[in-house]
Write an enzyme that holds these catalytic residues in place. Structure first.
Site, PDB file in Angstrom:
ATOM      1  N   HIS A  76      -9.727  10.643 -17.468  1.00 13.37           N
ATOM      2  CA  HIS A  76      -8.740   9.885 -18.243  1.00 13.37           C
ATOM      3  C   HIS A  76      -7.886  10.791 -19.127  1.00 13.37           C
ATOM      4  O   HIS A  76      -8.255  11.044 -20.277  1.00 13.37           O
ATOM      5  CB  HIS A  76      -9.461   8.882 -19.149  1.00 13.37           C
ATOM      6  CG  HIS A  76     -10.027   7.716 -18.408  1.00 13.37           C
ATOM      7  ND1 HIS A  76      -9.289   6.588 -18.124  1.00 13.37           N
ATOM      8  CD2 HIS A  76     -11.258   7.496 -17.896  1.00 13.37           C
ATOM      9  CE1 HIS A  76     -10.041   5.716 -17.468  1.00 13.37           C
ATOM     10  NE2 HIS A  76     -11.249   6.247 -17.317  1.00 13.37           N
ATOM     11  N   CYS A 118      -8.272   6.624 -12.787  1.00 14.66           N
ATOM     12  CA  CYS A 118      -9.561   5.933 -12.676  1.00 14.66           C
ATOM     13  C   CYS A 118      -9.425   4.671 -11.820  1.00 14.66           C
ATOM     14  O   CYS A 118      -9.249   4.779 -10.628  1.00 14.66           O
ATOM     15  CB  CYS A 118     -10.129   5.640 -14.065  1.00 14.66           C
ATOM     16  SG  CYS A 118     -11.874   5.177 -14.037  1.00 14.66           S
ATOM     17  N   GLU A 129      -5.201   9.996 -20.613  1.00 12.84           N
ATOM     18  CA  GLU A 129      -4.676   9.215 -21.746  1.00 12.84           C
ATOM     19  C   GLU A 129      -5.697   9.087 -22.878  1.00 12.84           C
ATOM     20  O   GLU A 129      -5.351   8.728 -23.979  1.00 12.84           O
ATOM     21  CB  GLU A 129      -4.205   7.832 -21.262  1.00 12.84           C
ATOM     22  CG  GLU A 129      -5.290   6.792 -21.053  1.00 12.84           C
ATOM     23  CD  GLU A 129      -6.150   7.027 -19.818  1.00 12.84           C
ATOM     24  OE1 GLU A 129      -5.971   8.058 -19.151  1.00 12.84           O
ATOM     25  OE2 GLU A 129      -7.027   6.180 -19.558  1.00 12.84           O
TER      26      GLU A 129
END
Lengths: 48, 235
Positions: free
Chosen positions: B203, B86, B205
């Site tokens: 994302h 990002c 994560e």
């Protein structure tokens, strides 16, 4: 209205710099930081 | 393996990335403050998501001047694995380590939602062991994720196989509605020519454990670990 595009306007004050040097400095700032050449173009105007 | 997670002022996914590397994947992780220049001992560097320096000028425009970025550039040039997520992706673009730039999302609004991305290429540091055509579900959260590059650059990226992820439907079909931010060629992630620097807008994560709604992101981090285990790292 077919399309709208907005941009940015910066006023940069330089002290004790001749006009040609001021343009050179402003263009370097615009090229290195203020604009991204992939998506933006810039124009510098120098006022005494 | 030891993974460094860079912390810029305004990073907000740094702890998530650290958590996934350390606690989900069981690898060593350490934070790297953006003023540090020392990446010694690291096998990979993650530039996390967030809003570095507030993203006021342009996303990533100021962060790319952070002292650590000189070291990241050298690390990448030596073949070191660099993953930008990002805002980290945007910073890598501003730094010239990845191609293209991000425009405002097609619909102008900030988008925070799950998306489906199709793996276009295995054998990058973020897709090692994944198969082209696989679809991963991960969230996006960005206002500027509308990938742009001039047409000839897009052609070059396609020919060179530098498109790593593309926005698709859940079953992997290209569809304009699935390309939520309007990215050119529905590009959600790209790599450099060598494949050791990868950036993606979704994302991983934030989607690395079932409790979070998807564990697909874990596969990206596991791919990173696999790629590090299978390649010689720079000294």
């Amino acid at each position: 209205v077919a399309a709208v595009r907005q941009g940015k306007f910066f006023e940069v004050d330089l002290e004790g710099v001749p006009a040609d040097k001021a343009r050179e400095t402003a263009e370097e700032i615009a090229r290195r930081v203020l604009s991204n050449p992939v998506i933006e173009s810039f124009r510098v105007e120098v006022e005494p | 393996l030891n993974v460094g997670v860079v912390v810029f002022p305004g990073s907000n996914c740094d702890h998530d990335a650290y958590h996934v590397v350390k606690h989900v994947c069981g690898q060593e992780a350490r934070f790297v403050w953006h003023k540090d220049r020392d990446l010694s001992g690291l096998d990979a560097v993650v530039l996390p998501g967030g809003f570095s320096y507030g993203d006021y000028l342009r996303t990533g425009a100021i962060a790319r001047f952070s002292p650590v970025m000189g070291a990241v550039g050298e690390f990448a040039a030596k073949g070191g694995a660099v993953l930008g997520i990002c805002n980290g992706f945007q910073i890598l673009q501003e730094a010239g380590l990845l191609p293209g730039a991000m425009l405002r999302n097609r619909g102008v609004k900030f988008l925070s939602q799950p998306v489906h991305v199709r793996v276009e290429r295995g054998q990058t540091i973020a897709t090692e062991g994944l198969r082209a055509g696989e679809v991963l579900t991960m969230p996006i959260a960005h206002g500027e994720g509308n990938f742009y590059a001039p047409e000839e650059e897009l052609d070059r990226l396609e020919r060179a196989g530098q498109v790593v992820f593309r926005y698709t439907t859940a079953d992997g079909r290209l569809d304009d509605a699935a390309n939520v931010n309007g990215s050119a060629h529905a590009i959600a992630g790209v790599c450099n020519e060598a494949g050791n620097v990868v950036g993606l807008m979704p994302h991983p994560e934030r989607a690395a454990e079932p409790l979070l709604g998807s564990a697909d992101g874990r596969r990206v981090f596991e791919a990173l670990v696999r790629s590090l285990q299978s390649r010689a790292m720079p000294a």
